[in-house]
Enzyme design. Structure first.
Site, PDB file in Angstrom:
ATOM      1  N   PRO F   2       0.833  -1.339   0.259  1.00 16.73           N
ATOM      2  CA  PRO F   2       0.149   0.098  -0.236  1.00 16.73           C
ATOM      3  C   PRO F   2       0.904   1.281  -0.057  1.00 16.73           C
ATOM      4  O   PRO F   2       2.025   1.182   0.603  1.00 16.73           O
ATOM      5  CB  PRO F   2      -0.696  -0.025   1.333  1.00 16.73           C
ATOM      6  CG  PRO F   2      -0.656  -1.455   1.553  1.00 16.73           C
ATOM      7  CD  PRO F   2       0.642  -2.068   1.111  1.00 16.73           C
ATOM      8  N   TYR F   3       0.181   2.157  -0.688  1.00 12.31           N
ATOM      9  CA  TYR F   3       0.630   3.747  -0.483  1.00 12.31           C
ATOM     10  C   TYR F   3      -0.179   4.571  -0.035  1.00 12.31           C
ATOM     11  O   TYR F   3      -1.307   4.741  -0.373  1.00 12.31           O
ATOM     12  CB  TYR F   3       1.015   4.173  -1.973  1.00 12.31           C
ATOM     13  CG  TYR F   3       1.518   5.655  -1.874  1.00 12.31           C
ATOM     14  CD1 TYR F   3       0.460   6.621  -2.502  1.00 12.31           C
ATOM     15  CD2 TYR F   3       2.639   5.991  -1.288  1.00 12.31           C
ATOM     16  CE1 TYR F   3       1.022   7.756  -2.395  1.00 12.31           C
ATOM     17  CE2 TYR F   3       3.018   7.226  -1.175  1.00 12.31           C
ATOM     18  CZ  TYR F   3       2.200   8.536  -1.920  1.00 12.31           C
ATOM     19  OH  TYR F   3       2.322   9.806  -1.901  1.00 12.31           O
TER      20      TYR F   3
END
Lengths: 71, 71, 71, 71, 71, 71
Positions: F2-3
């Site tokens: 994830p970002y």
């Protein structure tokens, strides 16, 4: 040179004409206020599914239900 | 540690192989120029519908029609 | 028409020349792979303070200390 | 007033309930740590196709195959 | 519920008043076109250093020099 | 993988410790809810100047003045 990203919820009704109005309006605003040439202004519209948008700690549909009004 | 977001118009033809080339090319560029390790570099590609991309105050398809060339 | 955003940590040394190499390299890659004209490609570089970048559940400096290597 | 964007890979299983948990958790964290009111915090979740996410210079599926584990 | 991000180059002169006009104009446009309430619309303006903005494969200042005009 | 990007107003007081709490909290939430490994989760915090954040069609300071409360 501006880049503008507009994120809105996908409510099943945003038409290409409405999007064209947003593109025109934002681009002309940048021309008027900051003298940015139209052809050097990028606008990108993202429609976000309702389940992917949160406010008030809730998915937006649930938030609206609790708030008892379509915000 | 870099994060790179590439937004392109969805023109019905960007293949997984082309995307892989973009991922490889950008990652290797960051390694070469700034010594950023490949496995610590995230690349995210967003394909944007043509009606959602504006330039010149117009949706891109209309802009291209008026500009009389595929930009 | 591409828009590319490159986020990197601000490590006190990224020079204008290195940024110019990133801009050149990414733009030429998009030209080569997807035939996107250079003058219709925007690149924006964001340098992010180390305390504002997290990985491994930690601010990056703390992460690197614990990982015992400059990642 | 915070705006939080969460990008995750689309792995065919992220449920509305999981998204609601992310929205709740991030909003409450901002309330707890920075006293940001829940109803003034926007959360937007983007699910990204696997072919559009790169790490290690590879599309993530290829990266995982080579890394021999589901990262 | 819209979130709008406006990225412009930092040219040393964008005043708070001009930014207020952009905020007002974009918010009212979203109200007019999509009936989005003003108090549920977030606008974030990012000013980007000239060395961090690329177009035509060049940092924007170099691009303008070569293009011989202030774009 | 994830970002997460967290945008908050720069109110002159967000400490490195508070940022570390946000990084820890969001990363652990993604681990707990979606089983995302901590060391494959990037968090980037952006502090935005008050004059660059708009809500209610106004710069946030003006909005708060009119709303008569610190939102």
């Amino acid at each position: 040179m501006p880049y503008v990203n507009i994120k809105i919820t996908r409510e099943g009704g945003t038409t290409p004409q409405q999007k064209a109005k947003l593109i025109k309006g934002v681009s002309e605003l940048l021309l008027e206020v900051l003298n940015k040439p139209l052809n050097a202004t990028f606008i990108v519209i993202d429609e976000v599914e309702l389940e992917d948008w949160g406010v008030g700690g809730l998915p937006v549909e649930e938030y609206r239900k609790q708030a008892g009004e379509k915000s």
